[in-house]
Write an enzyme that holds these catalytic residues in place. Structure first.
Site, PDB file in Angstrom:
ATOM      1  N   GLU A   1     -12.237 -11.793  -4.611  1.00  0.00           N
ATOM      2  CA  GLU A   1     -11.683 -10.585  -5.208  1.00  0.00           C
ATOM      3  C   GLU A   1     -10.630 -11.001  -6.237  1.00  0.00           C
ATOM      4  O   GLU A   1      -9.691 -11.717  -5.900  1.00  0.00           O
ATOM      5  CB  GLU A   1     -11.046  -9.756  -4.092  1.00  0.00           C
ATOM      6  CG  GLU A   1     -10.549  -8.417  -4.539  1.00  0.00           C
ATOM      7  CD  GLU A   1     -10.043  -7.565  -3.378  1.00  0.00           C
ATOM      8  OE1 GLU A   1      -9.298  -8.085  -2.535  1.00  0.00           O
ATOM      9  OE2 GLU A   1     -10.396  -6.377  -3.336  1.00  0.00           O
TER      10      GLU A   1
ATOM     11  N   LYS B   1       4.862   1.820   6.337  1.00  0.00           N
ATOM     12  CA  LYS B   1       5.543   0.888   5.437  1.00  0.00           C
ATOM     13  C   LYS B   1       4.772   0.814   4.111  1.00  0.00           C
ATOM     14  O   LYS B   1       3.640   0.333   4.067  1.00  0.00           O
ATOM     15  CB  LYS B   1       5.610  -0.519   6.032  1.00  0.00           C
ATOM     16  CG  LYS B   1       6.520  -1.410   5.185  1.00  0.00           C
ATOM     17  CD  LYS B   1       6.282  -2.876   5.367  1.00  0.00           C
ATOM     18  CE  LYS B   1       5.187  -3.432   4.520  1.00  0.00           C
ATOM     19  NZ  LYS B   1       5.425  -3.399   3.069  1.00  0.00           N
TER      20      LYS B   1
ATOM     21  N   GLU C   1      -8.800  -1.667   6.248  1.00  0.00           N
ATOM     22  CA  GLU C   1      -9.530  -1.419   5.002  1.00  0.00           C
ATOM     23  C   GLU C   1      -9.116  -2.541   4.064  1.00  0.00           C
ATOM     24  O   GLU C   1      -7.974  -2.592   3.611  1.00  0.00           O
ATOM     25  CB  GLU C   1      -9.157  -0.036   4.457  1.00  0.00           C
ATOM     26  CG  GLU C   1     -10.185   0.493   3.490  1.00  0.00           C
ATOM     27  CD  GLU C   1      -9.853   0.164   2.060  1.00  0.00           C
ATOM     28  OE1 GLU C   1     -10.300  -0.907   1.604  1.00  0.00           O
ATOM     29  OE2 GLU C   1      -9.179   0.958   1.411  1.00  0.00           O
TER      30      GLU C   1
HETATM   31  P1  NAI Z   1      -1.148  -7.769   0.907  1.00  0.00           P
HETATM   32  O1  NAI Z   1      -2.325  -7.623   1.771  1.00  0.00           O
HETATM   33  O2  NAI Z   1      -0.250  -8.932   1.117  1.00  0.00           O
HETATM   34  O3  NAI Z   1      -0.221  -6.471   0.996  1.00  0.00           O
HETATM   35  C1  NAI Z   1      -0.619  -5.221   1.501  1.00  0.00           C
HETATM   36  C2  NAI Z   1       0.465  -4.681   2.424  1.00  0.00           C
HETATM   37  O4  NAI Z   1       0.585  -5.507   3.572  1.00  0.00           O
HETATM   38  C3  NAI Z   1       1.851  -4.633   1.805  1.00  0.00           C
HETATM   39  O5  NAI Z   1       2.501  -3.475   2.255  1.00  0.00           O
HETATM   40  C4  NAI Z   1       2.526  -5.876   2.384  1.00  0.00           C
HETATM   41  O6  NAI Z   1       3.917  -5.777   2.432  1.00  0.00           O
HETATM   42  C5  NAI Z   1       1.948  -5.900   3.769  1.00  0.00           C
HETATM   43  N1  NAI Z   1       1.949  -7.223   4.410  1.00  0.00           N
HETATM   44  C6  NAI Z   1       1.928  -8.445   3.830  1.00  0.00           C
HETATM   45  N2  NAI Z   1       1.909  -9.408   4.776  1.00  0.00           N
HETATM   46  C7  NAI Z   1       1.899  -8.788   5.975  1.00  0.00           C
HETATM   47  C8  NAI Z   1       1.843  -9.227   7.323  1.00  0.00           C
HETATM   48  N3  NAI Z   1       1.783 -10.515   7.627  1.00  0.00           N
HETATM   49  N4  NAI Z   1       1.821  -8.309   8.306  1.00  0.00           N
HETATM   50  C9  NAI Z   1       1.841  -6.999   8.018  1.00  0.00           C
HETATM   51  N5  NAI Z   1       1.904  -6.518   6.755  1.00  0.00           N
HETATM   52  C10 NAI Z   1       1.918  -7.391   5.746  1.00  0.00           C
HETATM   53  O7  NAI Z   1      -1.636  -7.748  -0.574  1.00  0.00           O
HETATM   54  P2  NAI Z   1      -0.875  -8.379  -1.831  1.00  0.00           P
HETATM   55  O8  NAI Z   1      -0.265  -9.694  -1.530  1.00  0.00           O
HETATM   56  O9  NAI Z   1       0.012  -7.344  -2.334  1.00  0.00           O
HETATM   57  O10 NAI Z   1      -2.094  -8.652  -2.804  1.00  0.00           O
HETATM   58  C11 NAI Z   1      -2.816  -9.869  -2.718  1.00  0.00           C
HETATM   59  C12 NAI Z   1      -4.270  -9.627  -2.926  1.00  0.00           C
HETATM   60  O11 NAI Z   1      -4.764  -8.773  -1.921  1.00  0.00           O
HETATM   61  C13 NAI Z   1      -4.622  -8.885  -4.205  1.00  0.00           C
HETATM   62  O12 NAI Z   1      -4.735  -9.745  -5.281  1.00  0.00           O
HETATM   63  C14 NAI Z   1      -5.922  -8.255  -3.850  1.00  0.00           C
HETATM   64  O13 NAI Z   1      -6.963  -9.181  -4.034  1.00  0.00           O
HETATM   65  C15 NAI Z   1      -5.784  -7.957  -2.395  1.00  0.00           C
HETATM   66  N6  NAI Z   1      -5.418  -6.543  -2.145  1.00  0.00           N
HETATM   67  C16 NAI Z   1      -6.383  -5.720  -1.730  1.00  0.00           C
HETATM   68  C17 NAI Z   1      -6.089  -4.393  -1.544  1.00  0.00           C
HETATM   69  C18 NAI Z   1      -7.118  -3.437  -1.109  1.00  0.00           C
HETATM   70  O14 NAI Z   1      -6.937  -2.237  -1.223  1.00  0.00           O
HETATM   71  N7  NAI Z   1      -8.208  -3.885  -0.548  1.00  0.00           N
HETATM   72  C19 NAI Z   1      -4.775  -3.846  -1.787  1.00  0.00           C
HETATM   73  C20 NAI Z   1      -3.797  -4.834  -2.159  1.00  0.00           C
HETATM   74  C21 NAI Z   1      -4.142  -6.124  -2.344  1.00  0.00           C
END
Ligand code: NAI
Length: 802
Positions: free
Chosen positions: A397, A192, A266
Site C-alpha cells: 500500500e 482516539k 479495518e
Molecule cells: P497507523 O496505523 O500507525 O495509525 C492509525 C491509528 O492507530 C492512529 O490513530 C495511531 O495513533 C494509532 N496507533 C499507532 N500505533 C498504535 C498502536 N501500537 N496501538 C494502538 N494504536 C496505534 O497509520 P500511520 O502510521 O498513520 O500510517 C502508516 C501507513 O498505514 C500509511 O502509509 C498507510 O499505508 C496505512 N494506513 C492505512 C489506513 C487505512 O485506512 N487502511 C489509514 C491510515 C494509514
C-alpha cells in the site's frame, strides 16, 4: 486579466473557501485542546501537548493534549460509569441523541469541512461534498437503528465499553463510522483520533456537549500511537475497533489475544481497478480520478492497481495521461483544486521512497508537468507502468496519488491478478457487459466491489475487508453486529480450565487394519479409527495412535495422533474442494439432509458407542439433537441470503453472504458428536470447507462421522478430520496461511492461543472465550450467530439508468 480576457482564456481563478468561522472557533479555544472525558475538558495528566499543523502550509494550527495511560484510564472509567445509565435509556431516547448529532453536524457542516481540510490537507470540495455529508448520513442512519434495536435484535446486548482508534485520512467520517453504531447499540465509547488530525473529533466532542449527551458516553482522548496502545491494553475495555495500517492491526490482534476483547479491524488495501476492452473508457478514466486521486490517494480502498485488458491498454493509458495533465494541485481550501496536500512529512517521504523503489524495480514513472505549489507537502499524480505483479509497488500500500498499471488478456487472468494480493478490501470492475462484470465481481476476494464506479459509500452498505484487510464490517446490519453479543453468551459461565494432560495418553505403535487383541485387563479394544483427509481414510504421518479411554477409565480404542504434516495435508485437501462453495445452495442442503438421514439410520450403533464416553443418556440425547442440528443447517443452507440495499444514488448494492474459505475447527470435549455437528455444519452449509479436530477426549466419534460423510455424497475434502492433541493441532491450523478462519470452542487458554497464533495472516477467530455453551439448547447451540461467523459480507455496487 480583464473579465473579457478571462472569458476567452477560461483559466481557473483562485476560489478560496472562507476559513473565518473555523479560525474563530480555533481562536475561541485559544488554539489549545485537552481531552474530553466524562463530559468535561480535562488537562492531560502528564501535561504533555503536541502540535497539529496544516499540511498545505506547514503552519501550526493548535496544541493538542498527548494522552497518557492515566488519561486513558480516566476515560475508560468515565465510559464504564456512564454505561448503565446509557443502557437504561429507552432506545428511542438514544435514537434522539443520534438524530441530534446528525442535525448538529449538518448545522456546522461548513466549519467542520474547513477544519477537516486545514488539519488534513484534503481539498475542500471533498470534505464539503463527501466527508461531512456522509458523516451526517451515518448518524441519521444509526439513529434509525437505535430506534429499531429492541425489535430487530431482541436477543442481543451491547458489548459494553468500546475503545476506538481511527486514522487520519477521513478523520470525522471514521469517527462517525465508529461512534454511530456503537452508541446505537447501547455501548459507551473512548475514541482516539489520529495524531495528525485530532481537531474535528474535538469539535464533535463539543457537539456532544451541545446536545447534552450524558457525561461519559463519548470520551475523546487525543495522542499518538502510545495512547492507542494504552487504550488497547486497558482491562476495562470490552471491544476494540480499529482502522489503520495492517502493521498496527497485527500489533493490536497480538495485544488483545490474552483478553476476551472483541476486535474489528479495518486495515490496508491494494485494490484492483479492472478495465475490460468493452468498458466506457472515458467513464473509467473519470472513475480513476475518484479511485486513486481522491484524498491524494490516501484512501484504504483506493483503486491503486490498474489492470487493463491488453487490447485497450495503450488507448486507456493515453486518456489517463491526458486527464492527469488537467488535474489541478494546490491549496486545499481552493474550491477548484483536485489534489491537495499530503497529510504529513513522514507520509510524503514514504510515497517518494516507494515510487523510487518501483522505478528501481523496473517500472516506468510518468508525471504531468502540472504547476505545483512552491511550499507545503505535495506530491504530483503519478502513473507507474510496466509494473511487475510481484513488485513492491504492485503489492504494498503506497497511500499516495500513485497508480500502478498492469495488463491482462482474459477475464480469468484479470481475476487472478486482482486476487494476487494479501489484501481484500475493495475492487472496481469496468465493463459494459453485465455478465462479465458480475462474474468477475463475484470472483474477486474483496469486501466491496464497485461495477462501473468507485469509492461509493453509504451507511446502509457494510464496508470492510477480506484477508489481511481485516475483519468485521462498518455500516449496515452487519456493522451493528460488531457491537452486539447474544445476551445468553454474555451471561454464560466460564468453563473450568481444561487440564492439558492428554499428552500423557499412552501412545501406541502403528496399527494394522485389524482390531488388535486384548493386551491388558481392560476390555477388548473395539475400535481403531483413522484420519479423514480428502474424502479418504488416512494413516497419521507420525505412525502413532493414542489410547482412548471411556468414562470408567476402560480402553475404548485408539485414535491416530495427527501432527503438522497431517494438518497441512488436510488444509490442502480442503483448498482443492472448491466445488463445494460453487455448488448450489440447494445441492448443499440435499447433502446435509442426506447426512441427517444416514445418522438417523445409524442412531443406535452411534449412540451405543458414544455412551461409553459420555454415558447412555447423554449419548442418546446427542444423537437425537445431532440429527435435528443437521436438519437445521440443511434448512439454512438455501436461506441464509444477503440483502439488496438502496443507497442514495442510482445504484443498488447487492450484499452477498460469502463463505470465508477454509475454516479450522477445534471441537469441545464434552459433547463429542453434538459439538462437532454444531460447529462443522454451519461452516459447511454456507459453502466453506473445514479441517476439524474432533473432541480430544472422545476422538473415536471421527469413525462414525466419516462413515456418514462417505455415504452422504459429501465431496471429498469438504470436511477433513484430524484427531490428536487439540492444542498442538490448533497451533498449526492457526499459523497456516491457507486457513482463513479458526473456530475454537474449548477453554480460555485455547481461545488465547487461537488469537495469538493467527496474527500472521489475520485470520478471523470465533471462540467461546472459554465460556460454557449448552449445545443442547437451540438458542445457544445453533442459528444465525454461527452462520454470521461462517460468512463475510461482500457488497457489489451496480449502477442503473443512463
Ligand atoms: P497507523 O496505523 O500507525 O495509525 C492509525 C491509528 O492507530 C492512529 O490513530 C495511531 O495513533 C494509532 N496507533 C499507532 N500505533 C498504535 C498502536 N501500537 N496501538 C494502538 N494504536 C496505534 O497509520 P500511520 O502510521 O498513520 O500510517 C502508516 C501507513 O498505514 C500509511 O502509509 C498507510 O499505508 C496505512 N494506513 C492505512 C489506513 C487505512 O485506512 N487502511 C489509514 C491510515 C494509514
Amino acid at each position: 486579466m480583464s473579465i473579457a480576457e478571462k472569458f476567452v482564456a477560461m483559466e481557473y481563478g483562485p476560489a478560496l473557501e472562507d476559513p473565518q468561522e473555523a479560525l474563530l472557533w480555533l481562536d475561541g479555544h485559544k488554539r489549545r485542546f485537552v481531552h474530553f472525558i466524562g463530559g468535561e475538558w480535562l488537562e492531560p495528566a502528564n501535561g504533555g501537548f503536541f502540535d497539529s499543523s496544516d499540511p498545505a502550509t506547514g503552519e501550526k494550527i493548535a496544541s493538542v493534549a498527548q494522552g497518557s495511560a492515566a488519561d486513558v484510564d480516566a476515560a475508560v472509567q468515565a465510559a464504564r460509569k456512564a454505561l448503565p445509565q446509557w443502557q437504561a435509556l429507552k432506545p428511542h431516547t438514544r435514537a434522539r441523541f443520534l438524530y441530534a448529532m446528525a442535525r448538529e453536524v449538518q448545522k456546522h457542516s461548513r466549519r467542520l469541512a474547513v477544519l477537516e481540510t486545514i488539519d488534513n490537507g484534503k481539498p475542500i470540495r471533498e470534505s464539503r461534498d463527501i466527508d461531512i455529508p456522509l458523516v451526517a448520513r451515518h448518524f441519521y442512519y444509526h439513529a434509525g437503528w437505535a430506534q429499531l434495536l429492541e425489535s430487530e435484535f431482541p436477543e442481543y446486548s451491547a458489548c459494553g465499553v468500546v475503545g476506538q482508534i481511527i486514522p487520519w485520512n477521513f478523520p470525522l467520517l471514521m469517527l462517525a463510522w465508529k461512534i454511530a453504531p456503537a452508541l446505537a447499540t447501547g455501548n459507551t465509547v473512548v475514541l482516539k483520533p489520529a495524531e495528525f488530525t485530532p481537531l474535528t473529533a474535538l469539535a464533535f466532542a463539543e457537539i456532544c456537549q451541545e446536545i447534552r449527551l450524558p457525561a461519559g458516553v463519548v470520551n475523546i482522548v487525543t495522542g499518538d500511537g502510545s495512547t492507542g496502545e494504552a487504550l488497547v491494553k486497558h482491562s476495562g475495555i470490552d471491544k476494540i475497533a480499529f482502522t489503520g495500517s495492517t502493521e498496527v492491526g497485527r500489533a493490536i490482534r497480538s495485544a488483545t489475544a490474552h483478553s476476551h476483547k472483541r476486535l474489528s479491524l479495518e486495515l490496508g488495501g491494494k485494490s484492483p481497478f479492472v478495465v475490460f476492452e468493452d468498458a466506457d473508457l472515458d467513464s473509467a478514466v473519470e472513475g480513476l480520478v475518484d479511485g486513486i486521486w481522491l484524498n491524494q490517494g490516501q484512501v484504504c480502498c483506493a483503486g491503486s492497481r490498474l489492470l487493463m485488458q491488453e487490447s485497450i491498454a495503450e488507448t486507456l493509458t493515453g486518456k489517463i495521461r491526458e486527464r492527469m495533465s488537467k488535474l489541478r494541485i494546490g491549496l486545499p481550501l481552493d474550491k477548484s483544486i483536485d489534489i491537495g496536500a499530503i497529510v504529513a512529512p513522514v507520509q510524503l517521504e514514504r510515497i517518494r521512497r516507494l515510487v523510487d523503489q518501483g522505478v528501481a524495480e523496473g517500472a516506468t514513472c510518468w508525471q504531468p508537468q502540472t504547476a505545483m505549489p512552491a511550499s507545503g507537502l505535495y506530491f504530483p499524480p503519478t502513473l507507474l507502468s510496466n509494473v511487475h505483479p510481484a513488485s513492491t509497488v504492485a503489492q504494498q500500500e503506497i497511500f499516495g496519488p500513485v497508480l500502478a498499471a498492469m495488463t491482462f488478456r482474459t477475464p480469468a487472468e484479470a481475476v487472478e491478478l486482482a486476487n494476487n494480493t494479501v489484501y481484500g478490501l475493495a475492487a472496481s470492475v469496468w465493463s459494459e457487459s453485465v455478465n462479465v462484470s458480475l462474474q468477475v465481481a463475484a470472483q474477486i476476494k474483496a469486501g466491496v466491489v464497485w461495477v462501473n464506479g468507485t469509492n461509493m459509500f453509504d451507511a446502509a452498505c457494510g464496508f470492510g475487508g477480506y484477508r489481511e484487510s481485516g475483519f468485521g464490517r462498518e455500516g449496515g446490519r452487519e456493522g451493528l453486529l460488531e457491537y452486539l453479543e447474544p445476551t445468553w453468551f454474555k451471561q454464560a459461565p466460564a468453563l473450568p480450565q481444561a487440564k492439558h494432560d492428554s499428552h500423557s495418553n499412552k501412545l501406541s505403535a502403528p496399527q494394522n487394519d485389524s482390531i488388535p487383541a486384548d493386551r491388558s485387563t481392560d476390555r477388548p479394544i473395539d475400535r481403531t479409527v483413522k484420519l479423514y483427509i480428502g474424502g479418504k481414510q488416512a494413516r497419521p504421518d507420525s505412525g502413532y495412535s493414542f489410547e482412548v479411554r471411556g468414562l470408567h477409565g476402560e480402553l475404548l480404542g485408539e485414535a491416530p495422533l495427527g501432527n503438522r504434516k497431517d494438518i497441512r495435508n488436510a488444509v490442502e485437501a480442503a483448498h482443492k474442494a472448491t466445488g463445494w462453495a460453487k455448488t448450489t445452495a440447494h445441492n448443499r442442503a440435499q447433502v446435509l439432509y442426506y447426512m441427517a438421514e444416514n445418522l438417523s439410520l445409524r442412531r443406535e450403533e452411534v449412540s451405543h458407542r458414544l455412551s461409553a464416553s459420555v454415558g447412555e443418556s447423554q449419548a442418546a440425547r446427542e444423537v437425537e439433537a445431532g440429527i435435528e442440528r443437521i436438519f437445521t443447517y440443511a434448512a439454512w443452507a438455501d436461506k441464509f441470503d444477503g440483502a439488496v440495499h438502496n443507497p442514495p444514488s442510482r445504484t443498488i448494492s447487492i450484499a452477498m453472504n460469502e463463505p470465508i474459505g477454509t475454516v479450522g475447527i477445534i471441537c469441545p470435549n464434552d459433547t463429542p458428536l453434538l459439538g462437532f455437528l454444531s460447529l462443522a455444519l454451519p461452516v459447511l452449509a454456507v459453502g466453506n470447507t473445514a479441517v476439524v479436530v474432533p473432541s480430544e477426549t472422545c476422538p473415536l466419534i471421527a469413525g462414525d462421522l466419516y462413515q456418514i460423510f462417505d455415504t452422504s455424497d459429501l465431496p471429498g475434502g469438504a470436511v477433513n478430520l484430524v484427531t490428536g492433541h487439540s492444542s498442538e493441532l490448533l497451533k498449526t491450523l492457526a499459523e497456516h496461511d491457507d486457513v482463513d478462519a479458526i473456530w475454537c470452542f474449548s477453554d480460555a487458554s485455547s481461545a488465547t492461543a487461537a488469537k495469538s497464533f493467527s496474527v500472521g495472516n489475520l485470520k478471523q477467530i470465533f471462540t467461546n472465550e472459554g465460556r460454557a455453551i449448552d449445545w443442547f439448547d437451540r438458542k445457544q447451540g445453533e442459528g444465525r450467530w454461527f452462520l454470521q461467523h461462517a460468512t463475510q459480507v461482500k457488497n457489489i455496487w451496480v449502477p442503473y439508468g443512463e
